[in-house]
Design an enzyme around this catalytic site. Structure first.
Site, mmCIF file in Angstrom:
data_model
loop_
_atom_site.group_PDB
_atom_site.id
_atom_site.type_symbol
_atom_site.label_atom_id
_atom_site.label_comp_id
_atom_site.label_asym_id
_atom_site.label_seq_id
_atom_site.Cartn_x
_atom_site.Cartn_y
_atom_site.Cartn_z
ATOM 1 N N SER A 22 8.435 8.654 -3.448
ATOM 2 C CA SER A 22 7.209 8.394 -2.653
ATOM 3 C C SER A 22 6.702 7.088 -2.319
ATOM 4 O O SER A 22 6.216 6.631 -1.484
ATOM 5 C CB SER A 22 5.928 9.024 -3.335
ATOM 6 O OG SER A 22 5.629 8.444 -4.787
ATOM 7 N N HIS B 137 0.482 4.240 -6.232
ATOM 8 C CA HIS B 137 1.302 3.478 -5.257
ATOM 9 C C HIS B 137 0.536 2.209 -4.581
ATOM 10 O O HIS B 137 -0.804 2.164 -4.747
ATOM 11 C CB HIS B 137 1.403 4.312 -3.982
ATOM 12 C CG HIS B 137 2.160 5.501 -4.111
ATOM 13 N ND1 HIS B 137 1.208 6.856 -4.291
ATOM 14 C CD2 HIS B 137 3.297 5.966 -4.291
ATOM 15 C CE1 HIS B 137 1.897 7.877 -4.356
ATOM 16 N NE2 HIS B 137 3.393 7.472 -4.700
ATOM 17 N N ASP C 97 -3.624 3.900 -4.389
ATOM 18 C CA ASP C 97 -4.246 5.092 -5.141
ATOM 19 C C ASP C 97 -3.818 5.045 -6.637
ATOM 20 O O ASP C 97 -3.507 4.000 -7.026
ATOM 21 C CB ASP C 97 -3.481 6.132 -4.556
ATOM 22 C CG ASP C 97 -2.041 6.431 -4.427
ATOM 23 O OD1 ASP C 97 -1.450 5.904 -4.880
ATOM 24 O OD2 ASP C 97 -1.478 7.309 -3.593
#
Length: 518
Positions: free
Chosen positions: A190, A485, A482
């Site tokens: 991600s 990340h 967040d």
């Protein structure tokens, strides 16, 4: 603004009317009346345009012939914007072959200036400027006439127009920037996924607001507020556009690379299953193999030519974070922590990763960038769950990561020393570069390094950013977007370090720019 800039430039040149760059001796026997630019123009224009044109010395056949063919030329190549040209003098080869030479001019500027080129160029002749003036003034002006004429006519001939445009940055089409490498292939999780998870059944997706709040296209599947690390890396490498996700890249687009990364992916196939579907590293490598097979048709089956092409590309792989976050340290879902010691688990990961990277080499990868796992014991998600004794971060997790990173760096050394012929690997120490951002937060402009800009609960890390949630106002002050990340600003800093840093603490044994130049 363009007119102002042109006016300012011309005004500076016109300053010689009051302070000439050439010394003009004044006759002391009489005191000439002061003259200004406005006075001079009134004197010149008093004769009228028709009279000037009729009496000008350039109105002879020879000179008229010179301007006879000064007409607008238009070239129109298929798929391009029509371009206007002003023909210049003839160039002769072998005394009998003539070719038109022309200077490309911005159509609007060309039209405005060319209409008055002849008139303006000859208004400032001896007949029109010197004769109407008092003798003393005529003497002074005549001595500087060539300079005077050049100043006022330099922007009215094709060459002058082109020079003016060049100096002001006008009327010039920007040439597409050539990338430093022909293609960029991306493997990862991600941290670099840019939309591959959008169409699959998974919780690991980010195609909703406020993700992408600072990205021009909005929420695209990037797990941050703006650009990811590889978006910025692609820009640093000179690519005109971001590398697209594999999920929507086909055909000739694959020639410049694609992004196989998938949120929740890991080196091990079971990693991330707690979040739903995803493409593991093994699946990403398989997708790459199919991509190479598809690319072969653009080289007419010439595998040597295809191999040469791929050998110039850069391959980025960032794996391992989820193998700890969503596997080894998620004890209520996985049993790996009871099956392996931290050292044994790191060795098992490296064994699998070595096989995967070797497979990439088998299918053409030669310039490979691998990144270690970052300081995930200090991310908001872990800080929200950690109750340490005097330690800010979860050092148990960090110490396990160090084992993996140390082994990965040694693996890079083995690859570079002949284990994979012709390969050049670069190891990025994400652990040290992340640590640097935390320790020198104020230097980089960060005010918050322990909590996410968007999230719920302690440190905004107990639950990651929810759909339509209102994030922090100033994302540039936050290290984390967040619970997991980094923000776009942090990605920029990390990308620049790995691309151009001279320190081997961040990029080893060379940086990415040096790798691209090999």
């Amino acid at each position: 603004m363009i007119g102002e800039r042109l006016g300012m430039a011309t005004g500076r040149e016109l300053g010689f009317l009051n302070k000439s760059p050439y010394p003009i001796p004044l006759r002391r026997d009489r005191e000439p009346k002061p003259v200004t630019f406005v006075n001079l123009i009134h004197i010149v224009m008093a004769k009228g345009k028709k009279e000037l044109l009729a009496s000008a010395p350039w109105r002879v056949e020879e000179e008229e012939e010179k301007f006879k063919d000064a007409k607008l030329k238009v070239t129109n190549q298929p798929g391009t914007t029509p371009k206007m040209h002003v023909p210049g003098n003839k160039k002769y080869k072998n005394d009998d072959v003539a070719e038109d030479s022309f200077t490309e001019i911005d159509p609007e500027l060309r039209y405005r200036f060319q209409r008055n080129f002849q008139f303006i160029g000859h208004v400032f002749s001896i007949d029109t400027i010197v004769k109407p003036l008092p003798p003393a003034m005529a003497y002074n002006v005549s001595r500087n006439l060539s300079f005077f004429t050049r100043i006022f006519t330099q922007f009215f001939d094709p060459e002058g127009i082109a020079n003016a445009q060049k100096s002001l940055g006008l009327g010039q089409e920007e040439k597409p920037q050539e990338p430093q490498v022909p293609c960029l292939f991306i493997f990862g999780d991600s941290l670099v996924d840019n939309g591959n998870n959008n169409g699959i059944l998974t919780l690991a997706r980010a195609n909703y607001g406020p993700y992408g709040i600072d990205f021009p296209e909005g929420a695209t599947g990037r797990f941050t507020n703006g650009r990811t690390y590889v978006d910025i890396l692609a820009q640093l490498l000179g690519f005109p556009a971001y590398i697209p996700p594999f999920a929507r890249t086909r055909g000739r687009e694959l020639l410049r690379g694609t992004n196989f990364a998938s949120g929740a992916a890991g080196i091990r196939d079971e990693t991330g299953n707690n979040l739903g579907d995803h493409m593991s590293m093994n699946q990403q490598v398989e997708s790459y193999v199919r991509t190479v097979q598809e690319l072969s048709r653009y080289f007419r089956g010439d595998l040597n030519a295809l191999g040469t092409y791929l050998s110039k590309c850069i391959f980025y792989s960032g794996m391992g974070s989820n193998d700890y976050l969503n596997n080894y340290f998620m004890t209520d879902f996985y049993s790996s922590s009871s099956q392996f010691t931290p050292k044994a688990y790191a060795d098992a990961l490296l064994q699998d990763y070595s096989r995967q990277l070797t497979n990439l080499h088998k299918w053409g990868a030669r310039k490979v960038v691998v990144t270690g796992v970052g300081l995930i014991g200090c991310i908001p998600y872990e800080l929200a769950r950690y109750n340490g004794n005097g330690s800010r971060c979860n050092e148990v997790i960090n110490s396990a990561i160090v084992l993996f990173n140390t082994g990965l760096k040694k693996l890079v050394d083995r690859f570079n020393k002949g284990q994979l012929p012709g390969a050049k690997f670069v190891y990025l120490d994400s652990y040290e570069s992340s640590k640097d951002l935390v320790l020198n937060a104020k230097t980089y402009g960060f005010q918050e390094v322990d909590k996410g800009c968007c999230g719920v609960g302690k440190n905004n890390g107990q639950i990651t950013c929810l759909p339509l949630q209102t994030p922090c106002d100033d994302r540039t002050k936050y290290l984390f977007w967040d619970a997991f990340h980094p923000t776009e600003v942090a990605n920029i800093l990390l990308a620049k370090k790995s691309y151009s840093s001279k320190s081997k603490s961040y990029a080893y044994p060379i940086n990415i720019h040096q790798l691209a130049m090999l």
